[in-house]
Design a protein around this motif. Structure first.
Motif, PDB file in Angstrom:
ATOM      1  N   GLY A  26       0.815  -1.206   0.000  1.00  0.00           N
ATOM      2  CA  GLY A  26       0.000   0.000   0.000  1.00  0.00           C
ATOM      3  C   GLY A  26       0.849   1.257   0.000  1.00  0.00           C
ATOM      4  O   GLY A  26       1.870   1.336   0.670  1.00  0.00           O
ATOM      5  N   ASP A  27       0.450   2.222  -0.784  1.00  0.00           N
ATOM      6  CA  ASP A  27       1.120   3.523  -0.820  1.00  0.00           C
ATOM      7  C   ASP A  27       0.158   4.522  -0.193  1.00  0.00           C
ATOM      8  O   ASP A  27      -0.596   5.201  -0.879  1.00  0.00           O
ATOM      9  N   TYR A  28       0.183   4.590   1.132  1.00  0.00           N
ATOM     10  CA  TYR A  28      -0.826   5.344   1.862  1.00  0.00           C
ATOM     11  C   TYR A  28      -0.390   6.742   2.271  1.00  0.00           C
ATOM     12  O   TYR A  28      -1.184   7.501   2.791  1.00  0.00           O
ATOM     13  N   TYR A  29       0.855   7.092   2.042  1.00  0.00           N
ATOM     14  CA  TYR A  29       1.359   8.393   2.484  1.00  0.00           C
ATOM     15  C   TYR A  29       1.954   9.145   1.313  1.00  0.00           C
ATOM     16  O   TYR A  29       2.644   8.584   0.477  1.00  0.00           O
ATOM     17  N   LYS A  30       1.670  10.442   1.270  1.00  0.00           N
ATOM     18  CA  LYS A  30       2.259  11.307   0.253  1.00  0.00           C
ATOM     19  C   LYS A  30       3.682  11.644   0.672  1.00  0.00           C
ATOM     20  O   LYS A  30       4.122  11.315   1.772  1.00  0.00           O
ATOM     21  N   ARG A  88      -3.115   9.487   2.161  1.00  0.00           N
ATOM     22  CA  ARG A  88      -3.900   9.378   0.933  1.00  0.00           C
ATOM     23  C   ARG A  88      -5.196   8.674   1.321  1.00  0.00           C
ATOM     24  O   ARG A  88      -5.239   7.458   1.457  1.00  0.00           O
ATOM     25  N   GLN A 108      -6.830   5.629  -0.841  1.00  0.00           N
ATOM     26  CA  GLN A 108      -6.233   4.305  -0.695  1.00  0.00           C
ATOM     27  C   GLN A 108      -6.647   3.656   0.622  1.00  0.00           C
ATOM     28  O   GLN A 108      -6.908   2.453   0.680  1.00  0.00           O
ATOM     29  N   PRO A 161       1.608  -0.999   6.007  1.00  0.00           N
ATOM     30  CA  PRO A 161       2.048   0.377   5.740  1.00  0.00           C
ATOM     31  C   PRO A 161       1.103   1.460   6.258  1.00  0.00           C
ATOM     32  O   PRO A 161       1.535   2.583   6.485  1.00  0.00           O
ATOM     33  N   ARG A 207       2.457   2.417   9.438  1.00  0.00           N
ATOM     34  CA  ARG A 207       3.892   2.702   9.313  1.00  0.00           C
ATOM     35  C   ARG A 207       4.758   1.603   9.938  1.00  0.00           C
ATOM     36  O   ARG A 207       5.767   1.874  10.577  1.00  0.00           O
TER      37      ARG A 207
END
Length: 134
Positions: A4-8, A14, A17, A89, A92
């Motif tokens: 997961g790409d959950y942070y800018k 984000r 997501q 993710p 973190r």
């Protein structure tokens, strides 16, 4: 593995997501809850039924136990490892170890699934014992 790409870049969340992952987890929880309900309903029915002979009930219980194992094996070998890789993710938590080992856990699925059938059905167990006792 897909992570997961959950942070800018600036550290903010984000939301799309996270909402998508939450909806996916909710749908999977509903499906898993239905499976648990079905398992208990079938278990109660098999305990209370008087319609079949004892041999048929014993065979049905073996098949039911095998089916339960064949439900739990992919749940733990595939869905838990992939689910942790996607959801860690958000909090973190470093999950590179899980992403690196997920293909290994997924590859355990097929052999363990076959072993579950061979080791839970009494006819198969007897045949395996006969082969190895030659």
């Amino acid at each position: 593995m897909i992570m997961g790409d959950y942070y800018k870049v600036d550290g903010s969340l984000r939301i799309q997501q996270i909402v998508g992952t939450a909806i996916n987890c909710f749908i999977m929880a509903i499906c898993f809850s239905f499976m648990i309900y079905a398992i208990f309903t079938i278990y109660v029915y098999l305990r209370q039924t008087k319609l079949f002979s004892q041999t048929a009930i014993r065979l049905q219980r073996q098949l039911f136990f095998t089916l339960c194992l064949q439900t739990l094996i992919p749940f733990f070998s595939m869905y838990v490892s992939c689910g942790l890789t996607i959801t860690f993710p958000i909090f973190r938590i470093d999950d590179h170890w899980m992403a690196d080992n997920s293909p290994l856990f997924i590859s355990f699925f097929l052999p363990l699934d076959a072993l579950a059938v061979l080791l839970t059905m009494s006819d198969y167990k007897r045949e395996i014992a006969r082969i190895f006792n030659r």
